[in-house]
Design an enzyme around this catalytic site. Structure first.
Site, PDB file in Angstrom:
ATOM      1  N   HIS A 144       0.816  -1.222   0.000  1.00  0.00           N
ATOM      2  CA  HIS A 144       0.000   0.000   0.000  1.00  0.00           C
ATOM      3  C   HIS A 144       0.847   1.268   0.000  1.00  0.00           C
ATOM      4  O   HIS A 144       0.325   2.355  -0.271  1.00  0.00           O
ATOM      5  CB  HIS A 144      -0.931   0.046   1.216  1.00  0.00           C
ATOM      6  CG  HIS A 144      -1.977  -1.026   1.230  1.00  0.00           C
ATOM      7  ND1 HIS A 144      -2.863  -1.209   0.192  1.00  0.00           N
ATOM      8  CD2 HIS A 144      -2.270  -1.986   2.144  1.00  0.00           C
ATOM      9  CE1 HIS A 144      -3.661  -2.240   0.482  1.00  0.00           C
ATOM     10  NE2 HIS A 144      -3.317  -2.719   1.652  1.00  0.00           N
ATOM     11  N   ASP A 184      -2.250 -10.761  -2.013  1.00  0.00           N
ATOM     12  CA  ASP A 184      -2.825 -10.196  -0.785  1.00  0.00           C
ATOM     13  C   ASP A 184      -4.287  -9.851  -1.092  1.00  0.00           C
ATOM     14  O   ASP A 184      -4.620  -9.480  -2.216  1.00  0.00           O
ATOM     15  CB  ASP A 184      -2.049  -8.933  -0.399  1.00  0.00           C
ATOM     16  CG  ASP A 184      -2.507  -8.319   0.929  1.00  0.00           C
ATOM     17  OD1 ASP A 184      -1.788  -8.479   1.932  1.00  0.00           O
ATOM     18  OD2 ASP A 184      -3.576  -7.668   0.933  1.00  0.00           O
ATOM     19  N   HIS A 186      -5.962  -7.395  -0.371  1.00  0.00           N
ATOM     20  CA  HIS A 186      -6.136  -5.976  -0.693  1.00  0.00           C
ATOM     21  C   HIS A 186      -5.402  -5.617  -1.989  1.00  0.00           C
ATOM     22  O   HIS A 186      -4.401  -6.253  -2.323  1.00  0.00           O
ATOM     23  CB  HIS A 186      -5.584  -5.100   0.434  1.00  0.00           C
ATOM     24  CG  HIS A 186      -6.218  -5.359   1.769  1.00  0.00           C
ATOM     25  ND1 HIS A 186      -5.655  -6.176   2.725  1.00  0.00           N
ATOM     26  CD2 HIS A 186      -7.381  -4.903   2.292  1.00  0.00           C
ATOM     27  CE1 HIS A 186      -6.441  -6.206   3.791  1.00  0.00           C
ATOM     28  NE2 HIS A 186      -7.499  -5.449   3.564  1.00  0.00           N
ATOM     29  N   ASP A 277      -3.958 -12.692   3.704  1.00  0.00           N
ATOM     30  CA  ASP A 277      -5.227 -12.264   4.306  1.00  0.00           C
ATOM     31  C   ASP A 277      -6.438 -12.671   3.470  1.00  0.00           C
ATOM     32  O   ASP A 277      -7.569 -12.362   3.828  1.00  0.00           O
ATOM     33  CB  ASP A 277      -5.237 -10.757   4.608  1.00  0.00           C
ATOM     34  CG  ASP A 277      -4.564  -9.920   3.550  1.00  0.00           C
ATOM     35  OD1 ASP A 277      -4.306 -10.452   2.451  1.00  0.00           O
ATOM     36  OD2 ASP A 277      -4.291  -8.733   3.810  1.00  0.00           O
TER      37      ASP A 277
HETATM   38  N1  Q9C Z   1     -11.635   1.501   8.140  1.00  0.00           N
HETATM   39  C1  Q9C Z   1      -2.368  -5.064   4.363  1.00  0.00           C
HETATM   40  O1  Q9C Z   1      -2.982  -6.120   4.357  1.00  0.00           O
HETATM   41  N2  Q9C Z   1      -7.917  -1.342   6.979  1.00  0.00           N
HETATM   42  N3  Q9C Z   1      -2.938  -3.933   4.706  1.00  0.00           N
HETATM   43  C2  Q9C Z   1      -8.361  -0.071   7.452  1.00  0.00           C
HETATM   44  C3  Q9C Z   1     -10.226   1.379   7.957  1.00  0.00           C
HETATM   45  C4  Q9C Z   1      -6.585  -1.318   6.548  1.00  0.00           C
HETATM   46  C5  Q9C Z   1      -4.320  -3.896   5.074  1.00  0.00           C
HETATM   47  C6  Q9C Z   1      -9.819  -0.037   7.697  1.00  0.00           C
HETATM   48  C7  Q9C Z   1      -6.178  -2.592   5.935  1.00  0.00           C
HETATM   49  C8  Q9C Z   1      -4.751  -2.557   5.488  1.00  0.00           C
HETATM   50  C9  Q9C Z   1      -0.943  -5.025   4.029  1.00  0.00           C
HETATM   51 ZN    ZN Z   2      -3.805  -7.086   2.817  1.00  0.00          ZN
END
Ligand code: Q9C
Ligand code: ZN
Length: 685
Positions: A144, A184, A186, A277
């Site tokens: 990210h 991943d 995301h 994940d």
């Molecule tokens: N409402 C990785 O898996 N979530 N990052 C935030 C805010 C963030 C995931 C939710 C998720 C980040 C590397």
């Molecule tokens: Zn992730």
């Protein structure tokens, strides 16, 4: 490290782990999914299975600024370098709070430099042939992280730094085409952006997108993002429409997108942004890939690039799933074949849709996508759909409440019984009866209401018929219910009919008494303004709720999904939309009211005057049947204009539900749909 390929039984697999990457932790000891236990759990599992003994342990070193600088800005590097120093002690919290999903402590800098350095080291040794492949068990994750911004638990973009290092600093290794596979759950927005116009890096990501609502949200993860300039065609996004995707879905994407592209691209090395994940049991991902699934996905990639593969850890937040999945990958690299296992099930219907969309979008760049998929996989006789509605309790459904004082009816003091459609004290349902009232019984059997049910065996059925006499006559009259808010998304609308809730909603709906689904669904546009107002709703949290300006104007245009339902069901909708739990002995809107509406075009419903949607609009007819919708009163519009009542943008989950509806129902592209909603938010009333 230097034995020749001939004299080895198992592959030379590099493995990197360093306890110092655990130094990055939340400053106050607060729990966080991205915590040091993640890599400790992996390491414990690998040790318990004897994996380190079978691998070549890599030197762990910090990345050099000059190398990081090929993808990050000087300012960003300075921030990450200094964030853990004494002089930032008082500012760390502040800086982190301005970033999206980031924390810092006194160990963050060290861990970030080690994570990036370790992925560089692993990548270099695979590229130069010292290793066949490697696994870097690192944190913080990277994908990210943008050139100038830490986000999503990521500080430096480890994989992007390593890729850029090969291309720009180690040209003699001839790694001219790098395939990055980001599995991943995301979308790796940072990595995508860093190589968006670079054909030397093919970025492939499969991720939850949920029509733009899943983290990191927005349009970056859309399948329309295919790269630009020289890099057009070299960015491939496979965006899931929902959670619950598993081995069958991922392997279908491998079969029909990734593997054909890898064959055509012929990468010199593959870097995997290996987040776990999407694994079964992960608390953030909501998908269900098994260790066997990861192992097969990896094995299928091993036939490319001479087996040169580097896995760099990204996400993965269920310690057991994470450790088991990494172990499965290590075994696969070492043994050259997947772990023992099998998978059941078939891809979702949505998976085929997504695969087709991706192939279609990219077919001019990847000719192999022009070959049609075999028809039998597109027309499956037993289609798989994600499970959406789940009734958790029969608590109040779509009660929208302002935090500010408002004129809304206050029904907030719900006891366990009060929110059933029929007051249970007036009901007698014994086990023997059947037919008409069976839908009521099933409602009472919802968890949490059984006690109320037990207490309800006194009153006769006559009482019920008395109370509901209007229902049977209105059940014979059809109307079109015009929806312009979240109800445009059919699964959400069905909550008002069938009860239950869908993703994004915090509370389930009661549903209508007649749970028959709509007989027909049509899209239309109307000359009214869509706007967002009020500041809080129980269903969606902080933010605005959709309204239609009751006054029409030929210059306005709103999209509307109209559902053909009965006038009885329309009354139940009205009850739920206005957050009332009261029982009405006469309908809120009957056939005489419709005659009135046809002449006067709107009507205020007296008995729910305080509700937010107490104003019924007549919007014309379709197939000889009136189109009705509900919105706020004209006087509320004046209050929204004057600021007496709040006007505010919708919360993300709510906006995304509207978006889902618009994309499923109209001819709008996602850009147009996003633009339409943005416009409704931006324009003053
Ligand atoms: N409402 C990785 O898996 N979530 N990052 C935030 C805010 C963030 C995931 C939710 C998720 C980040 C590397
Ligand atoms: Zn992730």
């Amino acid at each position: 490290m230097n034995s020749s390929p001939e004299d080895r039984r198992s592959a030379h697999v590099g493995l990197a782990y360093d306890e110092r990457m655990c130094l990055h932790a939340t400053p106050d000891g607060e729990s966080h999914p991205e915590n040091p236990e993640r890599i400790r759990a992996i390491w414990r599992k690998l040790e318990a299975e004897g994996i380190p003994d079978r691998c070549i342990l890599l030197k762990i070193k910090e990345a050099e600024d000059a190398i990081i600088a090929s993808v990050h800005t000087r300012n960003h590097i300075k921030l990450i370098r200094n964030i853990s120093s004494k002089k930032f002690d008082s500012r760390r919290l502040m800086i982190a709070s301005k970033l999206n999903s980031i924390y810092f402590n006194e160990g963050s800098s060290k861990a970030a430099y080690l994570a990036a350095g370790t992925v560089i080291e692993a990548t270099e040794n695979v590229a130069n042939g010292n290793l066949d492949s490697a696994i870097a068990v690192v944190r913080p994750p990277g994908h990210h992280a943008e050139a100038n911004e830490a986000m999503g638990f990521c500080l430096f973009n480890n994989v992007a730094i390593a890729a850029s290092y090969l291309l720009n600093e180690r040209a003699e290794l001839s790694m001219r085409r790098i395939l990055i596979v980001d599995w991943d759950v995301h979308h790796g927005n940072g990595t995508q952006n860093m190589f968006y116009s670079d054909p030397r890096v093919l970025y492939f990501s499969v991720h939850r997108f949920d029509f733009g609502s899943f983290y990191p949200a927005g349009s970056d993860g859309s399948h329309c993002m295919i790269g630009e300039d020289q890099g057009v065609g070299y960015n491939i996004n496979v965006p899931w429409e929902h959670g619950q995707c598993g081995d069958a879905d991922y392997l279908a994407v491998w079969d029909h997108i990734l593997i054909p592209v890898a064959e055509a691209y012929n990468p010199d090395i593959i870097l995997i942004s290996a987040g776990f994940d999407a694994a079964m049991g992960d608390p953030l991902g909501g998908c269900c890939v098994t260790p066997y699934g990861y192992s097969v996905m990896l094995k299928r990639l091993m036939k490319f690039a001479d087996g040169k593969i580097v896995l760099a850890l990204e996400g993965g937040y269920n310690l057991n799933s994470l450790a088991n999945s990494v172990f499965a990958c290590a075994k696969t690299l070492l043994e050259g074949s997947p772990i023992v296992g099998n998978f059941e099930g078939r891809p979702f219907e949505s998976t085929w849709r997504v695969i087709n969309e991706v192939r279609n979008e990219l077919k001019t760049y990847w000719p192999v996508f022009s070959i049609d998929l075999p028809e039998e996989i597109l027309i499956s006789n037993v289609e798989r759909y994600p499970i959406q509605a789940g009734i958790n309790s029969s608590s109040d459904s779509d009660v929208e409440k302002d935090l500010e004082p408002s004129n809304a009816i206050n029904f907030s003091s719900n006891n366990d019984v009060g929110d059933l459609i029929l007051p249970l004290s007036k009901l007698n349902v014994d086990d023997g009866d059947s037919g008409e009232l069976s839908h009521l019984r099933s409602q009472q059997n919802q968890p949490g209401t059984s006690e109320a049910y037990e207490n309800s065996k006194e009153v006769t059925t006559e009482t019920c018929n008395d109370l509901f006499h209007w229902r049977s006559s209105l059940s014979k009259i059809d109307v079109w219910y015009g929806s312009y808010g979240s109800n445009m998304w059919k699964p959400r609308f069905l909550c008002y009919i069938e009860g239950g809730k869908v993703e994004g909603m915090t509370k389930p709906c009661r549903g209508a008494m007649d749970k028959t689904p709509p007989k027909d669904i049509i899209w239309k546009s109307v000359p009214h303004r869509l706007f967002f107002a009020r500041s809080y709703s129980n269903t969606w949290g902080h933010g605005g709720v959709a309204f239609l300006n009751p006054q029409s104007n030929i210059n306005d245009k709103s999209y509307m999904c109209i559902y053909r339902i009965t006038l009885e069901q329309f009354n139940d909708l009205l009850i739920q939309e206005n957050a009332t739990t009261e029982q009405f002995e006469s309908p809120l809107v009957d056939s005489r009211d419709i005659e009135f509406l046809v002449k006067s075009s709107f009507m205020s419903v007296e008995s729910i005057k305080g509700g937010w949607y107490s104003n019924i609009l007549y919007l014309g007819e379709q197939d000889g049947i009136p189109i009705l919708t509900m919105t706020c009163s004209l006087s509320d519009v004046e209050k929204f204009k004057s600021g007496e009542l709040p006007v505010c943008a919708p919360p993300k989950a709510y906006e995304n539900t509207l978006l889902k509806g618009l994309l499923e129902g109209t001819e709008l592209s996602s850009e147009e749909a996003i633009g339409y909603l943005k416009d409704a938010v931006a324009r003053n009333l």
